[in-house]
Enzyme design. Structure first.
Site, PDB file in Angstrom:
ATOM      1  CE  LYS A  20      -1.089   0.627   4.973  1.00 25.32           C
ATOM      2  NZ  LYS A  20      -1.099   2.067   5.207  1.00 25.32           N
ATOM      3  CG  ASP A 301       3.905   0.848   9.808  1.00 21.95           C
ATOM      4  OD1 ASP A 301       3.475   1.480  10.786  1.00 21.95           O
ATOM      5  OD2 ASP A 301       3.739   1.216   8.628  1.00 21.95           O
ATOM      6  CE  LYS A 328       3.474   4.516  12.803  1.00 21.43           C
ATOM      7  NZ  LYS A 328       3.744   4.748  11.369  1.00 21.43           N
TER       8      LYS A 328
END
Length: 424
Positions: A20, A301, A328
């Site tokens: 993504k 991440d 986040k």
């Protein structure tokens, strides 16, 4: 939706979902290019779909075909006076400077956790580039009016590299002998990915040690064909699943990728997993796992899959970079600590460091919450594979933000997944 993951051995072959990070950047580049771009192997997660909608609202024609997504553009020429970036942190930070290339007033919205994330960076930087901007006390919605004028500027890169990605891409469309100087840049690999995709679409940026980015002449984005590579961020969960519960072969992963989350291989190697790398394939096999040390400052991440890995290592694993987790989808340091505690795994947070006490056994027959955070849901699912009973994950549909196929891929590898749709 609730998902129940039962303990299971992993063994199988799967193809990684599209990145993504690369998909959203390619959509932005296609918007900035004049002509027709074809994106192959497109990502269709919520964040990617939001990026396509933003590109449409900013003037592109988007058509979904059997072999990919076709984007035809004449540059930023907004059809509407409002864009909505969904819950995509990259989307809002990348498309805001791009939208500011237009002189049309535009309101920029988002929803979910995005409405609580800080946006004051834009109020500090965009006025220096000739853009009028107003926010809601440093939060969404943003109201902007360009056009953005590229000039020499110095910015703070410590909060997020995503702001810089947006500025770089916007400068690429209009800059003529300008430079962006960045202090304390985090997540340099993500900026390498941005520069790589910009160059693919015809805009080359000269950089000095990721501190100064030079635009030496006026350039134009050119429409191209682009194939989205596999996503290391999502594949990290499958590779960890293999390391703790069996064996997996994951295809369409580029070991030469600029994606920062390919650093998962470093962690797996340090933990003692057996790794058989190919050119576009990774095979990971379970082995006796030992605690490891990892600096995840440039790949925040990875914290959720790293915690799932560390929970299965006998001893205390130390992961650095906790300061990158506050803004986040959830405050991931605290969320990981809270949810893994329910599964019997102790996590200590000390300043910028996380200590995971692994090897004590993962408890099943518990219910955890994703906190509407896609990576928390996936981390809990992977941890459940080696628990002593089933683990129920609430708000399990959070995975749709980045990796809608995750539970299906886990099942393909031998995972036991039971879904419970909530009754309306």
């Amino acid at each position: 939706m609730k998902v129940i993951i039962s303990p299971a051995a992993i063994n199988g072959v799967v193809t990684a979902n599209p990145s993504k990070s690369a998909m959203q950047r390619a959509v932005a580049a296609a918007l900035l290019a004049k002509g027709t771009t074809m994106i192959h192997n497109p990502g269709l997660s919520n964040d990617c779909l939001a990026a396509l909608e933003v590109a449409e609202n900013l003037g592109a024609m988007v058509k979904r075909l059997d072999d990919g997504i076709q984007i035809t553009s004449k540059g930023v020429q907004p059809f509407y006076d409002e864009i909505n970036c969904g819950e995509s942190g990259l989307g809002i930070r990348m498309f805001t400077p791009i939208a500011a290339l237009s002189e049309q007033p535009i309101t920029i919205e988002g929803h979910g956790s995005l409405v609580t994330r800080p946006m004051h960076f834009f109020e500090e930087v965009l006025p220096q580039l000739g853009v009028d901007i107003k926010s809601q006390d440093g939060k969404l919605p943003l109201k902007i009016k360009g056009p953005l004028q590229a000039k020499d500027i110095t910015i703070d890169g410590s909060l997020s590299s995503q702001f810089l990605t947006g500025l770089l891409m916007a400068f690429g469309a209009v800059a003529d002998k300008a430079a962006i100087t960045v202090k304390d840049l985090k997540s340099k690999p993500y900026i390498a990915l941005t520069l790589q995709i910009m160059e693919h679409f015809g805009v080359k940026v000269r950089q000095d040690n990721f501190e100064v980015f030079h635009f030496d002449k006026k350039q134009e984005y050119r429409a191209k064909e682009y194939t989205v590579e596999g996503d290391w961020s999502g594949a990290a969960f499958l590779l960890v699943a293999a390391a703790v519960a069996g064996k997996a072969e994951v295809h369409h992963l580029n070991t030469q990728s600029a994606q920062s989350d390919k650093a998962i291989m470093e962690a797996l190697e340090k933990a003692g997993a057996e790794i058989l790398p190919g050119v576009f394939t990774m095979i990971v096999v379970k082995n006796e796992l030992k605690p490891f040390e990892m600096d995840a400052t440039d790949c925040p991440d990875l914290f959720p899959p790293l915690v799932a890995l560390a929970a299965n290592c006998k001893g205390i694993t130390k992961i650095k970079g906790v300061s990158r987790l506050a803004h986040k989808e959830s405050d991931r340091g605290l969320t990981l600590q809270q949810e893994f505690a329910k599964m019997g795994i102790k996590i200590d947070l000390q300043g910028d460091e996380m200590f995971v006490h692994g090897g004590t056994g993962i408890k099943g027959n518990v219910t955890v919450s994703s906190h509407n955070d896609h990576r928390i849901a996936m981390a809990c699912a992977v941890a459940a594979l080696t628990a002593d009973g089933a683990v129920t994950i609430e708000n399990a549909e959070a995975i749709n933000k980045s990796y809608p196929e995750f539970y299906e891929h886990l099942e393909t590898l031998g995972g036991i997944v039971e879904r419970e749709e909530l009754k309306v």
